[in-house]
Design a protein around this motif. Sequence first.
Motif, PDB file in Angstrom:
ATOM      1  N   LYS A  89       0.830  -1.199   0.000  1.00 31.90           N
ATOM      2  CA  LYS A  89       0.000   0.000   0.000  1.00 31.90           C
ATOM      3  C   LYS A  89       0.868   1.255   0.000  1.00 31.90           C
ATOM      4  CE  LYS A  89      -4.257  -1.769   2.082  1.00 31.90           C
ATOM      5  NZ  LYS A  89      -5.219  -1.604   3.191  1.00 31.90           N
TER       6      LYS A  89
ATOM      7  N   TYR B  33       0.846   4.111  -2.776  1.00 31.38           N
ATOM      8  CA  TYR B  33       0.526   5.484  -2.390  1.00 31.38           C
ATOM      9  C   TYR B  33       1.568   6.459  -2.941  1.00 31.38           C
ATOM     10  CZ  TYR B  33      -0.730   9.498   0.453  1.00 31.38           C
ATOM     11  OH  TYR B  33      -1.117  10.743   0.861  1.00 31.38           O
TER      12      TYR B  33
ATOM     13  N   LEU C   6      -5.843   4.877  -6.420  1.00 32.93           N
ATOM     14  CA  LEU C   6      -6.513   5.016  -5.122  1.00 32.93           C
ATOM     15  C   LEU C   6      -7.354   3.785  -4.810  1.00 32.93           C
ATOM     16  CD1 LEU C   6      -7.223   6.873  -2.701  1.00 32.93           C
ATOM     17  CD2 LEU C   6      -9.119   7.759  -4.086  1.00 32.93           C
TER      18      LEU C   6
ATOM     19  N   THR D  26      -5.827   0.824  -2.958  1.00 29.38           N
ATOM     20  CA  THR D  26      -5.466   0.937  -1.540  1.00 29.38           C
ATOM     21  C   THR D  26      -6.652   1.284  -0.644  1.00 29.38           C
ATOM     22  OG1 THR D  26      -4.927   3.293  -1.767  1.00 29.38           O
ATOM     23  CG2 THR D  26      -3.149   1.715  -2.151  1.00 29.38           C
ATOM     24  N   THR D  27      -7.766   1.714  -1.260  1.00 20.09           N
ATOM     25  CA  THR D  27      -8.883   2.253  -0.486  1.00 20.09           C
ATOM     26  C   THR D  27     -10.208   1.721  -1.013  1.00 20.09           C
ATOM     27  OG1 THR D  27      -7.618   4.304  -0.218  1.00 20.09           O
ATOM     28  CG2 THR D  27      -9.962   4.397   0.318  1.00 20.09           C
ATOM     29  N   ARG D  28     -11.125   1.441  -0.102  1.00 19.05           N
ATOM     30  CA  ARG D  28     -12.488   1.086  -0.518  1.00 19.05           C
ATOM     31  C   ARG D  28     -13.210   2.379  -0.884  1.00 19.05           C
ATOM     32  NH1 ARG D  28     -14.917  -2.447   4.237  1.00 19.05           N
ATOM     33  NH2 ARG D  28     -16.717  -2.461   2.817  1.00 19.05           N
ATOM     34  N   LEU D  29     -13.433   2.574  -2.160  1.00 17.98           N
ATOM     35  CA  LEU D  29     -13.969   3.841  -2.638  1.00 17.98           C
ATOM     36  C   LEU D  29     -15.340   4.157  -2.049  1.00 17.98           C
ATOM     37  CD1 LEU D  29     -12.953   3.763  -6.417  1.00 17.98           C
ATOM     38  CD2 LEU D  29     -11.789   4.875  -4.517  1.00 17.98           C
TER      39      LEU D  29
ATOM     40  N   LEU E 103     -15.618   6.412   0.944  1.00 13.24           N
ATOM     41  CA  LEU E 103     -15.346   7.839   0.780  1.00 13.24           C
ATOM     42  C   LEU E 103     -16.517   8.523   0.085  1.00 13.24           C
ATOM     43  CD1 LEU E 103     -11.677   7.617  -0.586  1.00 13.24           C
ATOM     44  CD2 LEU E 103     -12.363   8.058   1.780  1.00 13.24           C
TER      45      LEU E 103
ATOM     46  N   LYS F 163      -8.893  13.848  -3.540  1.00 13.34           N
ATOM     47  CA  LYS F 163      -7.735  12.957  -3.607  1.00 13.34           C
ATOM     48  C   LYS F 163      -7.201  12.783  -5.024  1.00 13.34           C
ATOM     49  CE  LYS F 163      -8.670  10.227   0.558  1.00 13.34           C
ATOM     50  NZ  LYS F 163      -7.352  10.491   1.187  1.00 13.34           N
TER      51      LYS F 163
END
Length: 230
Positions: A7, A11, A28, A31-34, A37, A45
């Motif tokens: 990750k 990033y 993004l 690395t991230t559960r959209l 957000l 971002k």
Amino acid sequence: MRTENRKNILYVCYNRYMKTPIDKLQALATTTRLNMLSYGEIAEKIGVKHRSQAQYYIKKLVEDGVLIRKSTGDIVIAPSEDRPSLITLPVYGAANCGPATLYAEGEITEVIHVSPSILKRKPKRSAFAVRAEGDSMNAANIAGKTLEDGDYAIVEPVTWQNTLDGDYVLSVLDGLGNIKRVKIDTTERRIVLRSESEAFQEDIIIDAYDLELYSIAGRVIDVVKRARYE
């Protein structure tokens, strides 16, 4: 490689190397559960001003098969076996963006492979690429990108008869490849091939009567930016 380290690497790539919002969104999503957000947070971002832009880019990646929207509401990167295959384009040498001094070789010098989201749309099967040399198009707007020295111009074959005012084209002048923007001067019955550069560049002017002496290899529809490493 541990998940946390992976990750961190992603990033860093997300922050340093991703140039377009859709590139940043794809990074993004790794690395991230959209769905955790808001669209406003995603917009911030990926470097866009409006939440509607973030919503549009997510929709595009879902349509392209890069992201999957699950029935649970989760938005995740598609498994590798479900992702669309790479687009392969033959590269036919180099073409100038300044004075026409380089030949378009007419033979494949290399091949490039790009993921679908690199391009604004999937090119036709007949499409090919040429490597741009010179900076006379570094202020162009081709699918939202400039065309700089070392970039790849993506070309779809077209004739003069199907060329529109404002098109970016790969023309062949005296056997030399040249990338310019077309301005159709109906008053003087001529074609003007214009540079779009941060520095002044001279136009190429061709009378309509002389068009048969010159050929057009195709319309430039997109740009693949050359790799830039730190």
